[in-house]
Every structure is written in C-alpha cells, then in structure tokens.
Enzyme design. Structure first.
Site, PDB file in Angstrom:
ATOM      1  N   ASP A  53       0.829  -1.215   0.000  1.00  0.00           N
ATOM      2  CA  ASP A  53       0.000   0.000   0.000  1.00  0.00           C
ATOM      3  C   ASP A  53       0.862   1.263   0.000  1.00  0.00           C
ATOM      4  O   ASP A  53       0.621   2.201   0.763  1.00  0.00           O
ATOM      5  CB  ASP A  53      -0.952  -0.003   1.194  1.00  0.00           C
ATOM      6  CG  ASP A  53      -2.128   0.975   0.993  1.00  0.00           C
ATOM      7  OD1 ASP A  53      -2.514   1.197  -0.176  1.00  0.00           O
ATOM      8  OD2 ASP A  53      -2.621   1.516   1.981  1.00  0.00           O
TER       9      ASP A  53
ATOM     10  N   LYS B 252       1.735   4.727  -1.007  1.00  0.00           N
ATOM     11  CA  LYS B 252       1.024   5.895  -1.504  1.00  0.00           C
ATOM     12  C   LYS B 252       1.460   7.063  -0.618  1.00  0.00           C
ATOM     13  O   LYS B 252       1.984   6.865   0.491  1.00  0.00           O
ATOM     14  CB  LYS B 252      -0.491   5.684  -1.439  1.00  0.00           C
ATOM     15  CG  LYS B 252      -1.028   5.386  -0.042  1.00  0.00           C
ATOM     16  CD  LYS B 252      -2.524   5.126  -0.068  1.00  0.00           C
ATOM     17  CE  LYS B 252      -3.032   4.770   1.328  1.00  0.00           C
ATOM     18  NZ  LYS B 252      -4.481   4.483   1.320  1.00  0.00           N
TER      19      LYS B 252
ATOM     20  N   ASN C 144       0.824   7.240   3.230  1.00  0.00           N
ATOM     21  CA  ASN C 144       1.521   6.354   4.159  1.00  0.00           C
ATOM     22  C   ASN C 144       2.991   6.697   4.328  1.00  0.00           C
ATOM     23  O   ASN C 144       3.741   5.936   4.931  1.00  0.00           O
ATOM     24  CB  ASN C 144       1.393   4.891   3.690  1.00  0.00           C
ATOM     25  CG  ASN C 144       0.006   4.337   3.968  1.00  0.00           C
ATOM     26  OD1 ASN C 144      -0.721   4.863   4.805  1.00  0.00           O
ATOM     27  ND2 ASN C 144      -0.372   3.296   3.260  1.00  0.00           N
TER      28      ASN C 144
ATOM     29  N   ASP D 234       2.444   2.661   8.984  1.00  0.00           N
ATOM     30  CA  ASP D 234       1.247   1.848   8.734  1.00  0.00           C
ATOM     31  C   ASP D 234       1.559   0.538   8.015  1.00  0.00           C
ATOM     32  O   ASP D 234       1.624   0.474   6.789  1.00  0.00           O
ATOM     33  CB  ASP D 234       0.225   2.644   7.914  1.00  0.00           C
ATOM     34  CG  ASP D 234      -1.151   1.967   7.956  1.00  0.00           C
ATOM     35  OD1 ASP D 234      -1.236   0.801   8.365  1.00  0.00           O
ATOM     36  OD2 ASP D 234      -2.132   2.628   7.587  1.00  0.00           O
TER      37      ASP D 234
ATOM     38  N   THR E 199      -4.715   0.271  -2.279  1.00  0.00           N
ATOM     39  CA  THR E 199      -5.527   1.397  -2.711  1.00  0.00           C
ATOM     40  C   THR E 199      -5.600   1.344  -4.232  1.00  0.00           C
ATOM     41  O   THR E 199      -4.560   1.277  -4.886  1.00  0.00           O
ATOM     42  CB  THR E 199      -4.895   2.727  -2.247  1.00  0.00           C
ATOM     43  OG1 THR E 199      -4.804   2.704  -0.822  1.00  0.00           O
ATOM     44  CG2 THR E 199      -5.723   3.909  -2.699  1.00  0.00           C
TER      45      THR E 199
END
Length: 901
Positions: free
Chosen positions: A698, A700, A703, A716, A733
C-alpha cells in the site's frame, strides 16, 4: 484530522477504517464503467486527486456472518449445457476483471457456478449488506434500486455484483426480480480458490520447466522468478507449424501438453513431448531456425521472447549466465566467499572469457600456482587428480595462501571449454589491497554490521571504520579491559576466548567474532565489567578517537537518536498521555511522554473486544512480527509492545511532521531533483523491506510521513506480510495497485515497484497515471488493466525519468527493476545521485514541515499526572463500534495468541 499529522494518524492495524463505500458497476451490454458520472474531487494544482487515508480494498479487513443471498432462491448444481457455458462466457467478457482470466481459470470458475431460481418481486441482495456472490442473469429481468429509486433494469445475459469477488464491501444498491428469474452465481471464496489453484499449479509447473532447461541453470532464483512472469501460454492445433526452418527465431518454447515433430528439410529427426524444449539458441543469438517444429496433436506451450527476456535480465543473456556462474563459483570457494558482493562484482567485471577447443592446454605445466585464478564456465577440464567441471575455481587456494610452487602437469580441455581468467595482481587492484588482509577485514566488517549501536552507517563509513582497526594480541590471563575504568576502545575477537567478569564473578565467556566495549565509542561510560584472556587471544580494536575522526557530529546525533529508540526497558506506567493524535476503527494513537526523560512516543492501543469482533488476531501478531524486524532510519521504529486484560499496545517512534500527500499539496508538481529525492528514499525503504521478504502492498503518499527535517518515514504496516511464494489476497488502494493484484493471478514483491512508479508519475506530473478522475474502484481497475500509459504531450520521450516510470509501470512484474535492485539504482535517472549522502541525511530536503510541539501542553500533562488508563477509557467510552451497521460475529481468541506481546 488536521494536515499537521503525526505517525499515528494514519498508522493503523488491519482495520483502521472500514473501506469507503463505493458503487459496484452493474454492467449491461449497453453500458460501461467509462459512462459513469464521477463526482468532483479535490484538486492539486490543475489536477484531481483523491485522498484515501486507508486502503480502499482489503479483503482481509472484515468478516461477516455467512452470507445467504438470495435467501428465497432455490439453489442447485445443475449441469451446464454448451449454450449455458457460452452465455456465461459472454457475460464474463463484459467485465474487464473477469475477461482477463486465463482459459483454465475461466473454465474452473464456470464449472463451479451454481444455479439459482427465484420468484418475481423477490430481493436478490439488499443495499448496505456485505456482498459475497457475483451473478449472471440467465432468464428474466431484475431492477437496480439505489436509495429507494429504480436506477436501471437488467436483462438476461448480463452480470452484476462483481465487486463481491474482491471483498465483502456493502452492496451499493438493491437488486429485485421483476419476474421469475434464473441465475448462475459464484461466491468469492470459490472464485478465488479456483483461480489460486490454477495459477499455483501453473506457477509450480513452469518453475519446474525452467529448472529443467540447462541453458538457464545458472540463473538466480530472483532471475527465474522474473522470467516466470514473462512466460506466455500458447496453443497450437494438430498440423500447425510452431517454428519453420530458416526463419529468424526470437522465441524459446517449452512443451506443457501434447507432442510435436522436429524435422529438417522435410525429414523428421525426432518427436518431442511434455517437458521438452526448443528454440533456446534464439535467446542467445537471434539466429535462424535450424528445424521445423510441427504440432502432431493439440499442443500447449509456454514461450518467452528475446525482448521480454532482455526486459527482465538485460541485453546479453550469455554474459549474464557467465557472470552468475562466476558469482556462484566464488560463493562456493572457501577461499573467495569472504569477499563482499561488491568486491566479487568488481573481480567478475574484469575477468577475461577465453575459449578452448577439446584437447587444448589451458594451464601449462610449470606455471606459477599463485599467479592466476580461473573459473570454469562451460565444459570440463582434466586436472591433476580428477575432472573439473562448471562452477569450479582453479588457483583460488594459492591466492589466500601464497606459494612458490608450480603446476606439475598440463590442465587440458576435455570438451570445448569457456573459462574466466584474472591475475592475482588484478584482483588486488579490484579489492584495494593484499588478498589475505582484505579477507581478514571482511571478517571484521561482518561483525561490525551486527553492532546495534552502529546500525545505519553507509557502506563507505563501514569501510573507513575497517581501515581504522588495529590488531592487538593478549596472552593467557591478560586483562583486556578493567571494570570501572573509562572506556575508549571497542574490541572484536579475531581468535581465542575471553572471560567477562563483574565484581569478581565470571558472567560468561565469549569467543571468535563476539564483540565488547561498543558503548565506549559513543558514550563516556565506564567499563561495566572486566574482560580477561582465557589463553592466547587476538582482537581487532577500534579507538574512540579514530571513530570520531570519521563520524561527524550529524552522524553521531543520528546514531544516538536511533539508540534511544532501542530502549526496551520502558514500562507503561512511565508514560504520561499528552493528547489523542489518531483514531481508527480498531484502535487509537496517543502522543505520550516519558515521565523522567521527557522523550516523546506514539502509543497505539487496540482493544481486545475489537480484535475479537473483527477477528484480526493473526493480523495483529503479524504486524508486530514485521515491525520488530525493521530497523531503518526511514521506517518508523516499533520500540516495544505491551498487553493487559483489556488491550494490546504498540509503543512507537513519534514522527513529528506531515504526510507526503499534504506536502505535495503544498509544493505542487515536483522538480526533477525533488522527485528524485523522494523516489530514492522510497527505493531504500523498499530495499530494506524486500531484503526481509516483506511486501508492503500500500505504497502511496498518505503512508509516507515527512519528518521535522524533511526526510521520509514509512508508517502503517497493516497491509504488509512476510511473503513466501505468491499472494492471492486483494489488498491496496486502487489507483496504486499493480495489475496482477487486480487480476487475482498471484503476485510477489514486485507490486511495490509498480506503486513506486505510480508515485513517481504523480510527483512529476501532478496526477495519477491511471484513473485520475475515477473514484469507483471498478473504473480505476479497468483503467489500469485496459489503458495505455500516457505522458503529457510536452514531456520529452527520451527523458530518463520517463524511461524509469515506463520501467516501473511495466505490466511484466519481472521487468520493473531492470534485472535486479542494483540495476534499478544504477538507472540513468539516478546517475551522479549519492545514495550514501541520502542515507546519512546530507542532502537538503525539498520541504521541511513547520511543526511545533506545545511545551506548555507537555508540562501541563506531566504536572496533572493523568494516567494512561483514564485517557484511553475516555476515548473508548465514545466509541460505539457495535452499532456501525456492519454485521460481525465475535471470534474466540486462539490459545496464547498474544504470547509475544
């Protein structure tokens, strides 16, 4: 949450937030996802951008009770006719996720679809309930109702509810029958299991095929994994020619099913069956075909083209194979294996490849034994006592242990032989000194890299430290250091044994490659124990003054701050709550302060009740396991975990700053240099994760935190896992998800490189490469799978950054690094970039968040002496999570599930 966020604000466990509700696309033959109305989205500059603070898709996040939809239908395992199968195939072809299934997966999915019969005016599924089944309407008509209003009528031959195959997000509309209907349906579990079975079997079979090809034997497992993603399945009917004699060949084939005939000048030479292969010379030389291959029966093959292979491995397969062979041979040699990977690479790069015909002399009698190193790359050599084969080193013994001896016989090629050669002098020029001394230094280097206090130094700094080491010797009973005396040196035992004694009592003995005294080079500590030689002892010694000469004040401060994060003696009772800084579905994050040291920490709390309600025991344990492995200056540090009868606690590094999403909104489109800063930082982060087989899934901007000096911190880890083999879980995502995750065919670590490519595009152009104006996951997925990568018209087609984006966003996962991480870091866009300076924080960051901690708030919190329990209970008391509307069922705790906390 405000824009001035901290690590805890988006750093959540598996279910910080239930994924946002999105609309399933009810595709009919007249509509497509591109026709959907998209609501206005927040802008950055002149572009649209959606901020998803938590992963939108994660099929692991929620459990629902067993879904029984439609509850009033009769269900049977009716045998499908060919007409049924064709109708289902046609319906599936209108759904871009499903039409990307390979033939075997498609056949298995259709085979497992069940037959539903339902009366008029019955509900198939209801808006807001979790989805579980995808349907194809066989006969009859149904209506789509959203918020009580009819939105569409769906006719026979159409499919609907496809998002249920990704996860159990709530249905965004109600489907109701208008007349008696029949449907074919498949549930998510069956669908995913069918695809997993087919792809896992194919993967294993293809791995075995590659392993059986002698030409590819010397590829590394990483390189073979890259090739697996490049294999294409093809089918040929009986009588078809697969390759023709005389044609230029650029594909290599392995037979999976069936039989072929191999002929020259229309005369059959032989037949080939499952597991046989042909066309391998095409991978090396792009040469004309020497035979015609014709299918005798229905034939299935896997093939790889020369260009696809070059994308994964590089331009010269022969050179790659030989370099791999040299590396493997050096790793096998007890005399060469202690060279570092970098040193071996330098040696390999200047070795000369020589060719010998059978019977030729390779090493003449009378040659000096210590003058050269040879490595056999192909063929076999007759030596003094036995035949020497591929991967054998000749002369390596005498490089480390010099001798005046000469070879007593000729070493002769038994077959045609390719051999790599280099002189001892050339090796010493490569490695920077006497071979025996370099070996000894490399021993010490391996130990120094394990010293916790020195973690975070660059390779260059480690090498400088090694050059500072001195050899010191001690006799039996000699005192090496004395308890209570000031410490000014650090020791690594080269050979021998020492006893560690405190207050006259022996605590333990330590031996070769153990170390002691490390705190003396950073702290003004006195010796905590006496160390005495037990027999003759030789040590490497590093003096504090020498250490401080090469480690400047900035690096010292960095090391000291990292050491503070290793203090696992902290107890919950020593923490004072300052304020709530983040809240998600599962837990809350508090800014806390140590009562005596005034050090700030983030404390994440997760209630046992919620862990049970959402059934995320394994995910909580996995997050801890992953974070405890990570120790990198650009990754948020987990210091310690706690537990009590009410909660699980994660004590973490407090990152003061903003997330990268908000920073990008402030800066706008990045300059080339600024984009390079952030991209290179993420490369180092991904490198650290992948070295430990950790896949993040994830990546992005939301994060990535930008700390108070402008450097990145990854936060995270709720979507991460330790990867062995392939994963089939849909996580991430949508805008940043790699195609192979969406297709459900299984994926590996390379999905993180795709996400990096999306972010680099976003840095430089201010928009997303796929689905920029879409906020419906299904529409985003269609863009990723179906659309071309397009750059702004003003962008230079030959710019290095554009070429790197194209490489990272290659739909072949094996091609994204260009062969390996080393090649990625050597990409033309990174030329002249200093990776070491970045790691040591010596490059000026593009943006420094203006974040101030209110000292009055800290002083007030400490003065009030409020307890953690009271602060946590106050937040939890406002959290009525059981009335969220999502149906859950508490899961009993597995035995000892929290034993590591």
């Amino acid at each position: 949450m405000g824009s001035n966020c901290v690590c805890g604000q988006r750093q959540t466990i598996l279910a910080t937030s239930i994924p946002i509700q999105t609309h399933e696309v009810y595709l009919t033959k007249q509509t497509s996802s591109s026709q959907l109305n998209i609501t206005s989205l927040p802008k950055r500059g002149n572009t649209f951008k959606v901020k998803h603070k938590a992963p939108v898709i994660d099929e692991r996040r929620r459990r629902s009770d067993e879904v029984k939809e439609p509850s009033s239908a009769s269900v049977s395992d009716k045998i499908k006719t060919e007409a049924d199968k064709k109708m289902i195939r046609d319906a599936l072809s209108n759904h871009f996720i499903l039409k990307n299934l390979d033939e075997d997966s498609l056949r298995l999915v259709i085979e497992h679809m069940r037959f539903y019969t339902i009366n008029p005016r019955e509900i198939i599924f209801t808006q807001g309930e979790p989805g579980f089944i995808f349907y194809v309407l066989c006969t009859g008509r149904v209506e789509l109702i959203i918020n009580g209003a009819r939105k569409a009528v769906i006719n026979a031959g159409s499919g609907f509810g496809e998002l249920a195959l990704l996860d159990d997000r709530p249905r965004s509309g109600t489907i109701k029958t208008l007349e008696r209907c029949t449907l074919w349906g498949v549930d998510r579990t069956t669908f995913k299991e069918a695809i997993k079975i087919v792809n896992a079997l194919n993967l294993e079979e293809n791995k075995n095929f590659l392993d059986s090809v002698p030409l590819l034997n010397q590829l590394t497992s990483e390189q073979k994994d890259g090739l697996l993603a490049s294999l294409v399945t093809e089918k040929w009917s009986s009588g078809q020619s697969i390759v023709k004699e005389g044609d230029t060949g650029d594909h290599f084939y392995i037979i999976k099913e069936g039989c072929v005939s191999c002929s020259q000048k229309e005369t059959e030479i032989r037949q080939m069956f499952k597991g046989d292969f042909f066309g391998e010379q095409a991978l090396l030389y792009n040469s004309p075909r020497t035979a015609t291959i014709t299918a005798i029966s229905e034939v299935k093959v896997v093939s790889i083209g020369r260009h696809a292979l070059m994308d994964v491995l590089g331009s010269n397969l022969q050179q790659i194979l030989y370099k791999n062979t040299q590396m493997i041979a050096m790793d096998k040699s007890p005399n060469l294996k202690n060279f570092s990977k970098e040193q071996k690479g330098k040696i390999i790069n200047i070795m000369r490849i020589q060719n010998f015909s059978s019977g030729e002399v390779i090493i003449p009698r009378g040659a000096n034994k210590g003058a050269f190193l040879w490595i056999i790359l192909r063929g076999s050599v007759r030596g003094l006592k036995e035949k020497l084969n591929i991967l054998t080193c000749i002369g390596d013994d005498f490089l480390v242990n010099p001798t005046e001896e000469k070879y007593e016989i000729d070493y002769i090629a038994e077959t045609d032989v390719d051999i790599a050669e280099i002189s001892k002098e050339e090796i010493e020029n490569c490695v920077g000194g006497n071979i025996a001394e370099i070996h000894a230094r490399n021993e010490a280097l391996a130990v120094i890299k394990r010293v916790q206090l020195l973690k975070g130094l660059t390779e260059d700094k480690y090498k400088e430290l090694i050059r500072m080491l001195k050899i010191v010797e001690f006799n039996d009973k000699d005192t090496v250091v004395e308890q209570g005396e000031p410490g000014s040196s650090f020791f690594i035992i080269k050979c021998g044994r020492v006893d560690v004694i405190r207050n006259g009592e022996k605590l333990r003995s330590i031996t070769k490659h153990d170390y002691f005294g490390e705190r003396s080079i950073l702290f003004n500590d006195t010796r905590s124990a006496t160390v005495k030689a037990d027999g003759s002892v030789t040590c490497w010694m590093l003096e504090k003054n020498d250490f401080l000469e090469i480690i400047d004040e900035g690096i010292q401060q960095m090391l000291l701050s990292r050491i503070e994060l290793q203090d696992d003696t902290i107890e919950l009772s020593e923490l004072v709550p300052i304020k709530l800084i983040g809240k998600g579905v599962l837990g809350s994050v508090f800014l806390t302060c140590h009562r005596t040291k005034n050090t700030l920490y983030a404390l994440k709390t997760v209630t046992r009740e919620k862990i049970s309600y959402y059934g995320v025991y394994d995910s909580i344990v996995l997050e801890r396991t992953i974070m405890m492995q990570l120790d990198h200056i650009m990754i948020m540090k987990l210091i310690k975990t706690f537990k009590d009868q009410h909660r699980i606690y994660f004590l973490e590094e407090y990152v003061k700053g903003q997330d990268l999403f908000d920073v990008l909104r402030h800066i706008g489109i990045l300059s080339d240099a600024d984009a390079k800063f952030y991209t290179a930082s993420l490369v180092l982060i991904i490198e650290h994760l992948h070295e430990r087989d950790i896949i993040y899934r994830d990546f992005k901007p939301e994060n990535i935190m930008i700390d108070d000096i402008g450097y990145t911190k990854l936060i995270d880890f709720g979507t991460s896992r330790i990867l062995k083999g392939r994963s089939y879980t849909t996580v991430g995502t949508p805008h940043y998800m790699a195609p192979e995750i969406i297709k459900g065919v299984g994926y590996g670590l390379s999905v993180d490189w795709w996400s990096l490519g999306v972010m680099l595009y976003e840095f430089l152009y201010g928009s997303l490469p796929f689905g920029e104006e879409e906020n419906d996951p299904i529409a985003v997925f269609e863009c990723i799978l179906e659309y071309r990568l397009i750059f702004p018209s003003e962008n230079d087609p030959m710019s290095p950054s554009r070429q790197l984006i194209q490489q990272l966003l290659n739909k072949n996962p094996g091609a994204r690094t260009g062969g390996n991480l080393g090649k990625l870091k050597e990409h033309r866009w990174f030329s002249s970039f200093s990776w070491d300076s970045l790691l040591l924080r010596k490059i000026k960051s593009p943006y420094v968040p203006k974040i101030e901690i209110d000292t009055n708030l800290l002083e007030k919190a400490i003065r009030k002496n409020k307890t953690l329990e009271a602060a946590i209970q106050k937040v939890e008391g406002k959290d009525d999570f059981r009335s969220s509307g999502i149906i859950m069922k508490d899961t009993p705790a597995p035995p000892d599930w929290d034993s590591e906390f």
